[in-house]
Design an enzyme around this catalytic site. Structure first.
Site, PDB file in Angstrom:
ATOM      1  N   HIS A 158      32.565  35.845  41.803  1.00 54.36           N
ATOM      2  CA  HIS A 158      31.816  36.723  42.513  1.00 54.36           C
ATOM      3  C   HIS A 158      32.657  37.855  43.352  1.00 54.36           C
ATOM      4  O   HIS A 158      32.317  38.865  43.951  1.00 54.36           O
ATOM      5  CB  HIS A 158      31.014  35.872  43.817  1.00 54.36           C
ATOM      6  CG  HIS A 158      31.937  35.414  44.829  1.00 54.36           C
ATOM      7  ND1 HIS A 158      32.160  34.063  44.790  1.00 54.36           N
ATOM      8  CD2 HIS A 158      32.421  35.930  46.063  1.00 54.36           C
ATOM      9  CE1 HIS A 158      32.773  33.838  45.892  1.00 54.36           C
ATOM     10  NE2 HIS A 158      32.989  34.936  46.772  1.00 54.36           N
ATOM     11  N   ASP A 188      31.884  29.929  39.170  1.00 53.62           N
ATOM     12  CA  ASP A 188      32.483  30.956  40.130  1.00 53.62           C
ATOM     13  C   ASP A 188      33.989  30.821  39.998  1.00 53.62           C
ATOM     14  O   ASP A 188      34.561  30.920  40.834  1.00 53.62           O
ATOM     15  CB  ASP A 188      32.224  30.573  41.522  1.00 53.62           C
ATOM     16  CG  ASP A 188      32.271  31.687  42.419  1.00 53.62           C
ATOM     17  OD1 ASP A 188      32.288  32.835  42.056  1.00 53.62           O
ATOM     18  OD2 ASP A 188      32.399  31.390  43.776  1.00 53.62           O
ATOM     19  N   SER A 263      37.490  34.202  49.883  1.00 50.97           N
ATOM     20  CA  SER A 263      36.966  33.684  48.467  1.00 50.97           C
ATOM     21  C   SER A 263      38.297  34.323  47.269  1.00 50.97           C
ATOM     22  O   SER A 263      38.766  35.238  47.088  1.00 50.97           O
ATOM     23  CB  SER A 263      35.934  34.588  48.262  1.00 50.97           C
ATOM     24  OG  SER A 263      34.666  34.065  48.989  1.00 50.97           O
TER      25      SER A 263
END
Length: 455
Positions: A158, A188, A263
């Site tokens: 993402h 992911d 992230s």
């Protein structure tokens, strides 16, 4: 040493003691008669001396000692006070040359040893046209870490999803254009590549060896601005099932402070090994605010896929069943008069697929994969993540009032159905293809009303 008669200020650094003098006018801006002093002062002097000795003795070694002396000087009371400053030299941080250690490290050691293997990632892309007929440029930021000395970098899917340009920056300020090798949305994960050599790579650890309560830490770029920040905590859970925007994940739950921009960063164990990829956090759950809920993808769950992406550009061994699935609801079960109320209903079966070979049919309801109970499509996705192409499993299926079991050998996802990483700009023009029934683009309403607007 400095002394100014007017300001009555002096700083004495010899012996790490700093002294200050302050002027206190003996005559305040208002008049007040003072009581007569009693001349029995011998006991008071002894008590004051004892008090001063106790104060100084108790403060020495604590980092700051205050002493006060009063002296009259032409109507001015001068107070002398001193701050005791530690002269302790900074302890050197031992850097682990190979990036990991056989013994537990301090957080300072982990940071010093690993920060050069961590990167900031900035992604730009293009979405559809806005109301003025202009391309909308999107931007996002995240973190990542160097996997190999020749420039392969791991991050979250993402972080780079929809990106047309990706730049990678190291702590020393060196910035590289990165190419997207591949990624997978279901897990992911994504892999980038920068040109160069002799990059400092991390050492990967065994995430199955991580225990609840063990120290963990991460280095990343919270908010996309506070670059190369370290946060630390403990592993709160090592096998936590969570749902991220409809996709189930098996996660390591941590107490590290994780924010947007973190992230894709590495999760370190206490030996400086990467045992996870930082992926998500909860700041709210339903209507409740929460703190200390961060999550990371276990390294053991995705390492083989990362290697597959490096080699082939996508996950070749990703399991594939070959059905069109849907969640069976209670209302559906009542309408069709099923004896069960949950599971995954099979809407269609692809010819020649693993599902057809196993004997699955349209309207079958999958209730188990091996010993994993399946109550929804999310359960089936989570169960599939435990297998690779070529693995065998036993499906428990409800069909026309009967419960059947059948063996299935998982296929691999066809190349044309692999997750696309790089999003091409949409060719829609203003006034075309919007979902609200107005002669404006979707971006017009997102800009003024946000994603919550519904026509």
């Amino acid at each position: 040493m400095y002394y100014d008669e007017e300001n009555l200020y002096r700083s004495q650094s010899e012996g790490q003691v700093r002294q200050y003098y302050a002027n206190l006018e003996s005559t305040p801006p208002y008049t007040r008669s003072a009581p007569k002093r009693v001349k029995k002062r011998g006991g008071a002097k002894i008590a004051a001396l004892a008090l001063c000795c106790a104060l100084v003795g108790g403060a020495v070694g604590g980092g700051a000692a205050w002493t006060v002396a009063n002296r009259a000087a032409g109507g001015t009371v001068v107070r002398e006070t001193s701050i005791q400053v530690s002269d302790r030299a900074a302890a050197p941080v031992a850097v682990i040359s190979n990036g990991a250690s056989k013994t537990p490290l301090s957080f300072a050691q982990i940071y010093a040893s690993q920060v050069d293997s961590c990167v900031s990632i900035n992604t730009t892309g293009e979405s559809s046209y806005n109301v003025f007929g202009q391309r909308v440029i999107t931007a996002s930021s995240g973190s990542g870490f160097v996997l190999t000395s020749d420039g392969y970098i791991a991050t979250n899917y993402h972080v780079i999803e929809g990106g047309t340009e990706v730049k990678v920056t190291f702590q020393n300020g060196d910035t590289y254009d990165a190419s997207i090798i591949g990624g997978d949305k279901d897990y992911d994960i994504a892999v980038l590549k920068i040109e160069g050599e002799n990059f400092k790579a991390v050492t990967l650890g065994d995430s199955n060896l991580l225990n609840v309560g063990e120290p963990v830490s991460t280095i990343g770029n919270p908010l996309g601005e506070l670059t190369f920040s370290m946060s630390e905590g403990v592993a709160s859970s090592v096998n936590r099932a969570i749902n991220v925007e409809g996709t189930p994940f098996n996660m390591i739950q941590v107490t590290c402070a994780i924010n947007p921009g973190n992230s894709g960063g590495p999760l370190f164990n206490q030996f400086g090994e990467v045992v996870g990829i930082v992926s998500a956090k909860y700041s709210r759950y339903a209507s409740t605010s929460v703190e200390g809920l961060g999550f990371a993808i276990p390294m053991n769950d995705v390492l083989s896929m990362i290697e597959d992406i490096i080699t082939n550009g996508y996950v070749t061994n990703k399991p594939y069943l070959g059905i069109t699935p849907g969640t069976l609801t209670r209302q559906m079960a009542a309408n069709y008069q099923y004896d069960i109320s949950s599971g995954v209903i099979v809407y269609s079966v692809e010819p020649g697929s693993a599902a057809e070979k196993a004997g699955l049919r349209q309207n079958d309801i999958i209730t188990k994969v091996d010993n994993n109970t399946i109550t929804s499509y999310e359960d089936l996705v989570a169960a599939k993540k435990k297998y690779s192409a070529g693995d065998k499993a036993v499906l428990t299926v409800y069909r026309a009032g009967e419960t059947l079991t059948m063996d299935v050998i998982w296929d691999s996802v066809p190349a044309e159905q692999q997750t696309p990483v790089q999003q091409q700009p949409q060719q829609s023009q203003p006034g075309n293809g919007n979902t609200y029934g107005y002669p404006f683009s979707d971006d017009f309403f997102r800009y003024f009303f946000g994603n919550g607007f519904a026509g």
